[in-house]
Design an enzyme around this catalytic site. Structure first.
Site, PDB file in Angstrom:
ATOM      1  N   CYS A 114      53.306  95.586  -0.381  1.00 36.51           N
ATOM      2  CA  CYS A 114      54.458  94.709  -0.970  1.00 36.51           C
ATOM      3  C   CYS A 114      55.377  95.708  -1.716  1.00 36.51           C
ATOM      4  CB  CYS A 114      53.711  94.088  -2.259  1.00 36.51           C
ATOM      5  SG  CYS A 114      52.730  92.922  -1.657  1.00 36.51           S
ATOM      6  N   HIS A 249      58.591  92.471  -8.146  1.00 37.04           N
ATOM      7  CA  HIS A 249      57.576  91.793  -7.119  1.00 37.04           C
ATOM      8  C   HIS A 249      57.211  90.406  -7.560  1.00 37.04           C
ATOM      9  CE1 HIS A 249      55.168  91.417  -3.632  1.00 37.04           C
ATOM     10  NE2 HIS A 249      53.996  91.869  -4.649  1.00 37.04           N
ATOM     11  N   ASN A 279      53.890  84.830  -2.754  1.00 36.35           N
ATOM     12  CA  ASN A 279      54.121  86.340  -2.374  1.00 36.35           C
ATOM     13  C   ASN A 279      54.363  86.662  -1.246  1.00 36.35           C
ATOM     14  OD1 ASN A 279      53.805  89.046  -2.288  1.00 36.35           O
ATOM     15  ND2 ASN A 279      51.498  89.239  -3.479  1.00 36.35           N
TER      16      ASN A 279
HETATM   17  N1  ACO Z   1      41.106  77.252  -6.225  1.00 37.74           N
HETATM   18  C1  ACO Z   1      40.293  77.216  -7.403  1.00 37.74           C
HETATM   19  N2  ACO Z   1      39.398  78.037  -7.795  1.00 37.74           N
HETATM   20  C2  ACO Z   1      39.437  79.267  -7.312  1.00 37.74           C
HETATM   21  C3  ACO Z   1      40.538  79.716  -6.443  1.00 37.74           C
HETATM   22  C4  ACO Z   1      41.333  78.612  -5.935  1.00 37.74           C
HETATM   23  N3  ACO Z   1      42.369  78.998  -5.075  1.00 37.74           N
HETATM   24  N4  ACO Z   1      40.480  81.093  -6.373  1.00 37.74           N
HETATM   25  C5  ACO Z   1      39.278  81.353  -7.022  1.00 37.74           C
HETATM   26  N5  ACO Z   1      38.898  80.490  -7.785  1.00 37.74           N
HETATM   27  C6  ACO Z   1      37.650  80.430  -8.864  1.00 37.74           C
HETATM   28  C7  ACO Z   1      36.928  81.660  -8.811  1.00 37.74           C
HETATM   29  O1  ACO Z   1      35.800  81.059  -7.632  1.00 37.74           O
HETATM   30  C8  ACO Z   1      36.284  81.527  -9.944  1.00 37.74           C
HETATM   31  O2  ACO Z   1      35.308  80.754 -10.258  1.00 37.74           O
HETATM   32  P1  ACO Z   1      34.136  80.967 -10.988  1.00 37.74           P
HETATM   33  O3  ACO Z   1      34.443  81.501 -12.379  1.00 37.74           O
HETATM   34  O4  ACO Z   1      33.274  79.887 -11.015  1.00 37.74           O
HETATM   35  O5  ACO Z   1      33.279  82.157 -10.391  1.00 37.74           O
HETATM   36  C9  ACO Z   1      37.472  81.386 -10.881  1.00 37.74           C
HETATM   37  O6  ACO Z   1      38.372  80.718 -10.089  1.00 37.74           O
HETATM   38  C10 ACO Z   1      38.204  82.744 -11.432  1.00 37.74           C
HETATM   39  O7  ACO Z   1      38.456  83.611 -10.105  1.00 37.74           O
HETATM   40  P2  ACO Z   1      39.173  84.901 -10.437  1.00 37.74           P
HETATM   41  O8  ACO Z   1      39.206  85.384  -9.231  1.00 37.74           O
HETATM   42  O9  ACO Z   1      38.421  85.613 -11.771  1.00 37.74           O
HETATM   43  O10 ACO Z   1      40.614  84.529 -11.112  1.00 37.74           O
HETATM   44  P3  ACO Z   1      41.514  85.275 -11.875  1.00 37.74           P
HETATM   45  O11 ACO Z   1      41.943  84.807 -13.193  1.00 37.74           O
HETATM   46  O12 ACO Z   1      41.332  86.969 -11.756  1.00 37.74           O
HETATM   47  O13 ACO Z   1      43.043  85.199 -10.931  1.00 37.74           O
HETATM   48  C11 ACO Z   1      44.346  85.713  -9.150  1.00 37.74           C
HETATM   49  C12 ACO Z   1      43.014  85.417  -9.629  1.00 37.74           C
HETATM   50  C13 ACO Z   1      45.291  84.942  -9.403  1.00 37.74           C
HETATM   51  C14 ACO Z   1      44.358  86.087  -7.761  1.00 37.74           C
HETATM   52  C15 ACO Z   1      44.563  87.083 -10.026  1.00 37.74           C
HETATM   53  O14 ACO Z   1      43.745  87.829 -10.123  1.00 37.74           O
HETATM   54  C16 ACO Z   1      45.957  87.912  -9.644  1.00 37.74           C
HETATM   55  O15 ACO Z   1      47.106  87.423  -9.466  1.00 37.74           O
HETATM   56  N6  ACO Z   1      45.715  89.250  -9.059  1.00 37.74           N
HETATM   57  C17 ACO Z   1      46.932  90.248  -8.881  1.00 37.74           C
HETATM   58  C18 ACO Z   1      47.521  89.764  -7.460  1.00 37.74           C
HETATM   59  C19 ACO Z   1      48.679  90.743  -7.049  1.00 37.74           C
HETATM   60  O16 ACO Z   1      49.208  91.206  -8.174  1.00 37.74           O
HETATM   61  N7  ACO Z   1      48.916  91.173  -5.910  1.00 37.74           N
HETATM   62  C20 ACO Z   1      49.957  92.180  -5.930  1.00 37.74           C
HETATM   63  C21 ACO Z   1      49.947  92.801  -4.602  1.00 37.74           C
HETATM   64  S1  ACO Z   1      49.748  91.896  -3.456  1.00 37.74           S
HETATM   65  C22 ACO Z   1      49.833  92.839  -1.932  1.00 37.74           C
HETATM   66  O17 ACO Z   1      50.237  93.833  -2.325  1.00 37.74           O
HETATM   67  C23 ACO Z   1      49.536  92.446  -0.615  1.00 37.74           C
END
Ligand code: ACO
Length: 322
Positions: A114, A249, A279
């Protein structure tokens, strides 16, 4: 005084097909509410079979050249940032060169996930400054829909496809304040396992899907990107108040908001496209830049700070006077 790299033109390409969160929720165990609340994403574009990295890179490059009033004959270098090339080789960049009818200079791909577009700007800027090129296309082009694991709802809802390009032209040296003012690049390879693709053509029977430990990436992204922005400001003896536009980004609206808060930047000076594009990895910064350039928010003379972070981890910034 070495020449400045002027952003002479900006172009973009988005696939025709738009997929809403609700449409995705028909095949993935997710909801529109979860995706919006956690990421700010409302929709993304997904490429049709013919909309490959080469195709989209070429379209965005054509648009950038047209915006600059430049011809293929003005191009003497092409850098394509991509993690999703059509082929291992030849490089996406040389396919773009052929499609444009450009015949001079160099062409190569750059793999920095990214952060690829910001890395590409930095490399192109150095080549222009050292006199190796006068007109360079820097392109980010990605088809992440082809490397997503559709059984992993934690990642497959986050990404989209697209391409963005800038045409950099060597400008005057002393006396001109336009162009790339600074770039800063970083990598921390010890964090390679928090965001990666688990295969490639070099690994038999492993085509490769994206794997992400979202919480960890989130934590590092907020810290590293804030540091990168402060580094760019300090190197140029500026404060956040001097910046007209932050073009971050577009990974997650919560990361973007956290960055804005850390810098004390009002949100109306931050370009946001994650809601419409999701993204798009290396394409995300040039697509966002194009969005605000095309609708007139970003104007000639504006001071614009670009930043990105991706799998590696790799991250960096570019400060540009438009
Ligand atoms: N729909 C519904 N529920 C979901 C989904 C979904 N799509 N995905 C995960 N959940 C659930 C999980 O199973 C979990 O349920 P549980 O609590 O019963 O186990 C709950 O939601 C929380 O999941 P987390 O993974 O802990 O959610 P989080 O709050 O961390 O959000 C996210 C996830 C959005 C991916 C976040 O961590 C994020 O944005 N991270 C950074 C991503 C990023 O910046 N990437 C940049 C670079 S990308 C690149 O370089 C290719």
């Amino acid at each position: 005084m070495p020449p400045r790299s002027i952003l002479a033109g900006i172009g973009a390409y988005l696939p025709q097909r738009i997929v809403s969160n609700d449409e995705l929720a028909r095949t993935v165990d997710t909801t529109d509410a979860w995706i919006r609340e956690r990421t700010g994403i409302q929709q993304r574009h997904f490429a049709a079979p013919h909309e490959t990295a080469v195709f989209m890179a070429t379209e965005s490059a054509r648009a950038a050249l047209a915006d600059a009033g430049a011809q293929a004959s003005d191009v003497d270098g092409i850098i394509v940032a991509t993690s999703t090339p059509d082929q291992a080789f030849p490089a996406t960049a040389v396919r773009v060169q052929a499609a444009l009818g450009a015949t001079k200079g160099f062409g190569f791909d750059l793999a920095a996930a990214c952060a690829g577009f910001v890395y590409g700007l930095s490399v192109a800027d150095c080549m222009i400054k050292c006199g190796q090129a006068k007109g360079v296309l820097v392109i980010g082009s990605e088809v992440y829909s082809r490397i997503l694991n559709w059984a992993d709802r934690g990642t497959c809802v986050l990404f989209g496809d697209g391409a963005g390009a800038v045409f950099l032209r060597a400008g005057e040296g002393a006396g001109s304040d336009r162009g790339i003012l600074s770039t800063h690049l970083h990598a921390q390879g010890t964090l390679g396992d928090i965001l990666y693709v688990d295969g490639a053509v070099g690994q038999p029977d492993k085509p490769g899907h994206l794997v992400m430990h979202g919480k960890e990436v989130f934590r590092h992204a907020v810290t590293r990107l804030a540091e990168a922005v402060q580094e760019a400001l300090a190197a140029n003896h500026l404060t956040a108040a001097d910046i007209d536009w932050l073009v971050p980004h577009q990974a997650n609206r919560r990361i973007i908001d956290a960055m804005g808060r850390k810098l004390g930047l009002p949100i109306d000076r931050v370009v946001i496209t994650v809601d419409r594009h999701a993204n798009t990895s290396a394409a995300s910064v040039p697509l966002a830049l194009h969005d605000a350039w095309k609708d007139g928010r970003i104007k000639r003379g504006d001071l614009v700070l670009l930043e990105a972070l991706g799998g590696g981890l790799v991250w960096g910034s570019a400060l540009v006077r438009m």
